[in-house]
Scaffold this motif. Structure first.
Motif, short mmCIF file in Angstrom:
data_model
loop_
_atom_site.label_atom_id
_atom_site.label_comp_id
_atom_site.label_asym_id
_atom_site.label_seq_id
_atom_site.Cartn_x
_atom_site.Cartn_y
_atom_site.Cartn_z
N SER A 1 8.01 59.68 48.09
CA SER A 1 9.28 59.00 47.86
C SER A 1 9.24 57.52 48.23
CB SER A 1 10.38 59.67 48.69
OG SER A 1 10.07 59.60 50.07
N ARG A 2 8.20 57.10 48.93
CA ARG A 2 8.12 55.72 49.41
C ARG A 2 7.71 54.77 48.29
NH1 ARG A 2 3.36 53.29 52.53
NH2 ARG A 2 4.13 51.26 53.18
N VAL A 3 8.38 53.61 48.22
CA VAL A 3 7.99 52.57 47.28
C VAL A 3 7.00 51.65 47.98
CG1 VAL A 3 8.76 50.61 45.87
CG2 VAL A 3 10.17 52.68 46.03
N ARG A 4 5.81 51.55 47.43
CA ARG A 4 4.75 50.75 48.02
C ARG A 4 4.89 49.29 47.61
NH1 ARG A 4 -0.78 51.49 49.51
NH2 ARG A 4 -2.07 49.68 48.98
N VAL B 1 -2.21 45.13 45.83
CA VAL B 1 -2.57 46.04 44.73
C VAL B 1 -3.61 45.40 43.82
CG1 VAL B 1 -1.70 47.18 42.64
CG2 VAL B 1 -0.44 47.37 44.79
N GLY B 2 -3.40 44.13 43.46
CA GLY B 2 -4.36 43.45 42.60
C GLY B 2 -5.74 43.38 43.22
N GLU B 3 -5.80 43.09 44.52
CA GLU B 3 -7.09 43.01 45.21
C GLU B 3 -7.79 44.36 45.21
OE1 GLU B 3 -8.89 40.49 46.55
OE2 GLU B 3 -7.46 39.15 45.58
N LEU C 1 -1.44 54.90 40.35
CA LEU C 1 -0.50 54.28 41.28
C LEU C 1 0.71 55.16 41.49
CD1 LEU C 1 -2.25 51.85 40.17
CD2 LEU C 1 -0.24 50.43 40.56
N ALA C 2 1.20 55.20 42.74
CA ALA C 2 2.49 55.83 43.04
C ALA C 2 3.58 54.78 42.84
CB ALA C 2 2.47 56.39 44.45
N TRP C 3 4.81 55.08 43.32
CA TRP C 3 5.91 54.14 43.18
C TRP C 3 5.52 52.79 43.79
CZ3 TRP C 3 10.43 55.57 40.68
CH2 TRP C 3 10.63 56.94 40.48
N THR C 4 5.56 51.75 43.00
CA THR C 4 5.16 50.42 43.45
C THR C 4 6.30 49.45 43.14
OG1 THR C 4 2.85 50.99 42.96
CG2 THR C 4 3.36 48.66 43.25
N ASP C 5 6.49 48.49 44.01
CA ASP C 5 7.65 47.59 43.93
C ASP C 5 7.51 46.57 42.81
OD1 ASP C 5 10.06 46.40 44.54
OD2 ASP C 5 9.24 45.18 46.16
N THR C 6 7.68 47.04 41.59
CA THR C 6 7.66 46.18 40.41
C THR C 6 9.07 46.05 39.86
OG1 THR C 6 7.29 48.04 38.91
CG2 THR C 6 5.32 46.96 39.85
N ASP C 7 9.24 45.15 38.90
CA ASP C 7 10.55 44.98 38.25
C ASP C 7 11.02 46.28 37.62
OD1 ASP C 7 10.76 42.30 38.91
OD2 ASP C 7 9.72 41.63 37.11
N MET C 8 10.09 47.06 37.05
CA MET C 8 10.46 48.31 36.39
C MET C 8 11.02 49.31 37.40
SD MET C 8 8.18 50.65 33.81
CE MET C 8 7.11 51.38 35.06
N GLY D 1 4.29 41.96 37.54
CA GLY D 1 3.95 43.20 38.20
C GLY D 1 2.47 43.40 38.47
N VAL D 2 2.01 44.62 38.25
CA VAL D 2 0.61 44.97 38.52
C VAL D 2 -0.33 44.12 37.67
CG1 VAL D 2 -1.10 46.83 38.34
CG2 VAL D 2 1.18 47.32 39.24
#
Length: 312
Positions: A216-219, A224-226, A187-194, A20-21
């Protein structure tokens, strides 16, 4: 990137680095020439991320550890300093989450979320602060939209993220005169495994889907790392991903009422089965659950990372 990064040749520590992040920021730091210490539960995941960092031309080594185990984390800090050099950057990213009604959530699960997210961040800061003092370094605390807009069904997560923000702000004021800087990454909703695991549960899916756009949007995790690495390079006090979170932060006093109004419309539509507690979410939650079911290990000699470095 153009020109040499100020992170080149520096030691950076990232907790929760197996996915993830944490994985993304570790890769971004390694590409900038930092020597990256990867800390987390999942030994196979940490080894995989270390290999990715090396393939990208960087340097990274794994240190399996539970961030809530202060004795072990002190040993990690000593080993990192001896083998990679004193930390100039520490990214406190390790975190877990669960969903479900407060009064139906296992108290041990609730407590564990606060322990990992809040107390684990405090332990991370405490054990690496001597190194950050010596390098006049930067500590980055990873937080969440949940810190300023706590969601129902995620009481422990919201409480822990609000706590780490308050902790980071207080620590910033405490160490500024020492040349140590402290930033918060929100961070808002981010497309991670969690987050993907949360979507499998009706209560979590419905709550997110009925949030106002763009919340509501998943980013995507891409970039993100950059963005976090650039914030570290510039010692920014806050990094908001996406940028609209800056405006949300300004509107924080209004958010509890808006969230409560939203929940009153959504929750009555869900039946009792939909409101079942989720347990710890995703592979990271499973790894934490497995770890805490085992007897704690002492020392680091069998997990101590690379051989001592030679030269500066």
């Amino acid at each position: 990137m153009t020109g040499a990064s100020p992170l080149r040749g520096r030691t950076a520590v990232v907790t929760g680095a197996a996915r993830g992040v944490g994985e993304q920021v570790a890769l971004a730091l390694a590409r900038r020439g930092a020597r990256v210490a990867l800390v987390g539960h999942e030994e196979a995941g940490l080894a995989r991320v270390a290999a990715r960092c090396r393939a990208a031309g960087g340097t990274a080594h794994p240190w399996p550890a539970d961030v809530t185990d202060e004795e072990r984390m002190r040993a990690v800090a000593r080993e990192v300093g001896r083998r990679l050099g004193p930390a100039s950057v520490v990214v406190a990213n390790a975190g877990i989450a669960a969903g479900g009604p407060f009064d139906r959530t296992d108290p041990a699960t609730w407590r564990r979320i606060v322990e990992v997210n809040l107390l684990g961040s405090a332990v991370t800061a405490r054990v690496f602060l001597p190194a950050l003092r010596s390098t006049r370094g930067h500590y980055l605390q990873v937080s969440s939209l949940a810190a300023i807009a706590p969601s129902p069904m995620m009481t422990a997560y919201g409480a822990s993220k609000a706590g780490v923000e308050a902790f980071a702000y207080a620590l910033r004021a405490e160490v500024a005169h020492l040349g140590v800087t402290v930033g918060v990454a929100r961070l808002a909703w981010t497309d991670t495994d969690m987050i993907r695991a949360a979507e499998e549960h009706p209560v979590m899916r419905e709550l997110r889907h009925h949030m106002a756009w763009p919340a509501s949007r998943v980013r995507s995790l891409d970039g993100v790392g950059e963005r976090l690495a650039r914030g570290i390079e510039r010692r920014r006090p806050a990094v908001n991903l996406p940028p609209w979170l800056r405006a949300v932060r300004a509107a924080a006093p209004l958010l509890p009422g808006l969230v409560a109004r939203h929940a009153r419309h959504v929750l009555p539509r869900l039946d009792d089965a939909d409101l079942a507690p989720t347990g710890l979410l995703g592979p990271g939650g499973a790894a934490d659950r497995a770890r805490t079911e085992l007897e704690p290990r002492t020392g680091l000699e069998s997990h101590s990372g690379p051989e001592p470095r030679t030269g500066a």
